[in-house]
Design a protein around this motif. Structure first.
Motif, PDB file in Angstrom:
ATOM      1  N   LYS A   1       0.831  -1.204   0.000  1.00 26.49           N
ATOM      2  CA  LYS A   1       0.000   0.000   0.000  1.00 26.49           C
ATOM      3  C   LYS A   1       0.868   1.258   0.000  1.00 26.49           C
ATOM      4  O   LYS A   1       0.616   2.211  -0.737  1.00 26.49           O
ATOM      5  CB  LYS A   1      -0.948  -0.007   1.205  1.00 26.49           C
TER       6      LYS A   1
ATOM      7  N   GLU B   1      -0.215 -10.140  -2.400  1.00 21.80           N
ATOM      8  CA  GLU B   1      -0.459  -8.713  -2.590  1.00 21.80           C
ATOM      9  C   GLU B   1      -1.457  -8.435  -3.717  1.00 21.80           C
ATOM     10  O   GLU B   1      -1.810  -7.285  -3.977  1.00 21.80           O
ATOM     11  CB  GLU B   1       0.868  -8.000  -2.858  1.00 21.80           C
TER      12      GLU B   1
ATOM     13  N   TYR C   1      -4.408  -6.336  -2.934  1.00 22.89           N
ATOM     14  CA  TYR C   1      -4.389  -4.875  -3.098  1.00 22.89           C
ATOM     15  C   TYR C   1      -4.313  -4.488  -4.576  1.00 22.89           C
ATOM     16  O   TYR C   1      -5.095  -3.664  -5.045  1.00 22.89           O
ATOM     17  CB  TYR C   1      -3.211  -4.276  -2.342  1.00 22.89           C
TER      18      TYR C   1
ATOM     19  N   GLN D   1      -8.274  -4.087  -5.103  1.00 18.14           N
ATOM     20  CA  GLN D   1      -8.514  -2.669  -4.815  1.00 18.14           C
ATOM     21  C   GLN D   1      -8.155  -1.762  -5.989  1.00 18.14           C
ATOM     22  O   GLN D   1      -8.939  -0.910  -6.378  1.00 18.14           O
ATOM     23  CB  GLN D   1      -7.724  -2.248  -3.569  1.00 18.14           C
TER      24      GLN D   1
END
Length: 405
Positions: free
Chosen positions: A141, A343, A346, A350
């Motif tokens: 992030k 990951e 993300y 996202q």
């Protein structure tokens, strides 16, 4: 082109063996985390990466510059670091670097192979090694909020260097940690033995959660949701107001049709049902958060959740990646992780950046370290990753000889 890449890969074998041995023998502890990351950065510099940095969150980034400034690819591996509790005990997590170091090695050497072959790319190849704590993906992030902030629209795809048995993986279940908090007044007669008090008070809720765990949904590709009681905590008797607090810590894996809100509301409803006869008892369910202090000194607060993700196999980045492997001798197919999280939670769930996984080893045998994988599989992993890069962001080289390249 295929023969050129194979020849250059063989030429990297000696330095691959030395780097693999260093990674294999490194005893990673909280006190030498910086030394370990410097080892990786040093290897990137030795192999001629065009840019090498370490950011405030501890992310390691190496860049192989493309000939253009258009489509780029990010290749991601990870290092698990210790929670504050683990740091005190000086014990490395079971899901730590010992199980995923092969991804670090293959990603670095795929970058080295692209550099050695000098294959023209439409944009940069960005090799990223990100830190994380169990269920906390703070590294990735921070990476996209900082170093990659202005590059996101140029990233054509993300390659996760996790164990896939040389298949192209396209998703996995989510994982989260939450707490069911029960507060209320208890009879003084039970307070002499707090352990018995805690167990007798929380057992009905634990029993109900066990029943629920057997009824959780399943996904054909990703597998079954699951629930595990991780810890039970008791704050102790408060003599002034006779209010006691209990917390059940739950480790939950879940498929995409479930959501964080649904899971927390369900847990709260179950607790309310169990204690509905107790007028002085209140319940709540909260997503756990971890306060993280990186070895670089940065302090962050991260929610303990990895979102589930599932990318369709007809996505062009996935299709072209699989073609590049099968056309070059790999017996690869599409697959999904059923145990580990990545990951991609993300980058795809996202950010919606096309994301695939490809690497050596199997999630069914995560104890396989780089030593047991051997150099042949590590070489196969970084060669395959380089093929994927070349297929997706490589420029045409028709009419060029290998000598000219």
């Amino acid at each position: 082109m295929k023969e050129l890449m194979k020849a250059k890969a063989k030429g990297l074998r000696e330095s691959l063996a030395k780097f693999s041995e260093k990674i294999e023998s490194f005893e990673l502890m909280p006190s030498n985390m910086g030394e370990f990351t410097d080892l990786i950065l040093s290897e990137m510099r030795y192999l001629g990466f065009d840019k090498v940095i370490k950011d405030k969150a501890g992310n390691l980034v190496g860049v192989i510059k493309g000939y253009g400034n258009k489509d780029a690819i990010a290749m991601v591996s990870h290092i698990d670091i210790m929670t504050p509790t683990q740091q005190k005990l000086e014990v490395i997590s079971n899901s730590g670097i010992a199980k995923f170091r092969s991804g670090v090695i293959s990603s670095v050497y795929s970058g080295a192979l692209m550099k050695r072959t000098m294959l023209p790319m439409t944009g940069d190849l960005i090799i990223c090694c990100v830190p994380r704590i169990e269920c906390c993906d703070f590294g990735i992030k921070y990476l996209f909020d900082d170093f990659l902030k202005d590059r996101i629209k140029k990233i054509k795809g993300v390659i996760l260097c996790e164990p896939t048995d040389f298949n192209i993986n396209l998703g996995h279940k989510g994982r989260m940690e939450y707490e069911i908090v029960v507060k209320g007044k208890l009879n003084r007669n039970f307070l002499e033995n707090r352990g018995m008090n805690m167990l007798s008070t929380m057992f009905p809720l634990i029993s109900e959660l066990a029943k629920v765990s057997k009824e959780l949904p399943s996904d054909f590709n990703l597998g079954r949701s699951g629930l595990r009681i991780k810890d039970v905590r008791y704050s102790g008797y408060q003599p002034q107001d006779e209010v006691n607090e209990f917390r059940i810590v739950v480790d939950r894996v879940f498929i995409p049709e479930e959501t964080e809100g649904y899971i927390l509301n369900k847990a709260k409803t179950i607790a309310k049902t169990v204690y509905k006869q107790e007028s002085d008892v209140t319940v709540n369910a909260l997503l756990t958060k971890e306060r993280v202090k990186t070895h670089t000194g940065l302090e962050l607060v991260s929610a303990k959740e990895f979102k589930p993700w599932f990318m369709e196999s007809h996505q062009p980045f996935a299709l072209e990646s699989l073609k590049s492997l099968t056309e070059n001798g790999f017996k690869s197919n599409f697959g999904y992780w059923k145990k580990i999280v990545t990951e991609g939670s993300y980058t795809y769930a996202q950010l919606k950046i096309p994301t695939i996984g490809f690497g050596a080893g199997s999630e069914d045998n995560l104890d396989s370290n780089t030593g047991s994988l051997g150099l042949d599989k590590l070489e196969k992993a970084f060669y395959g990753q380089a093929l994927i890069v070349q297929r997706n962001i490589g420029m045409p080289t028709f009419g060029w000889s290998s000598g000219e390249i």
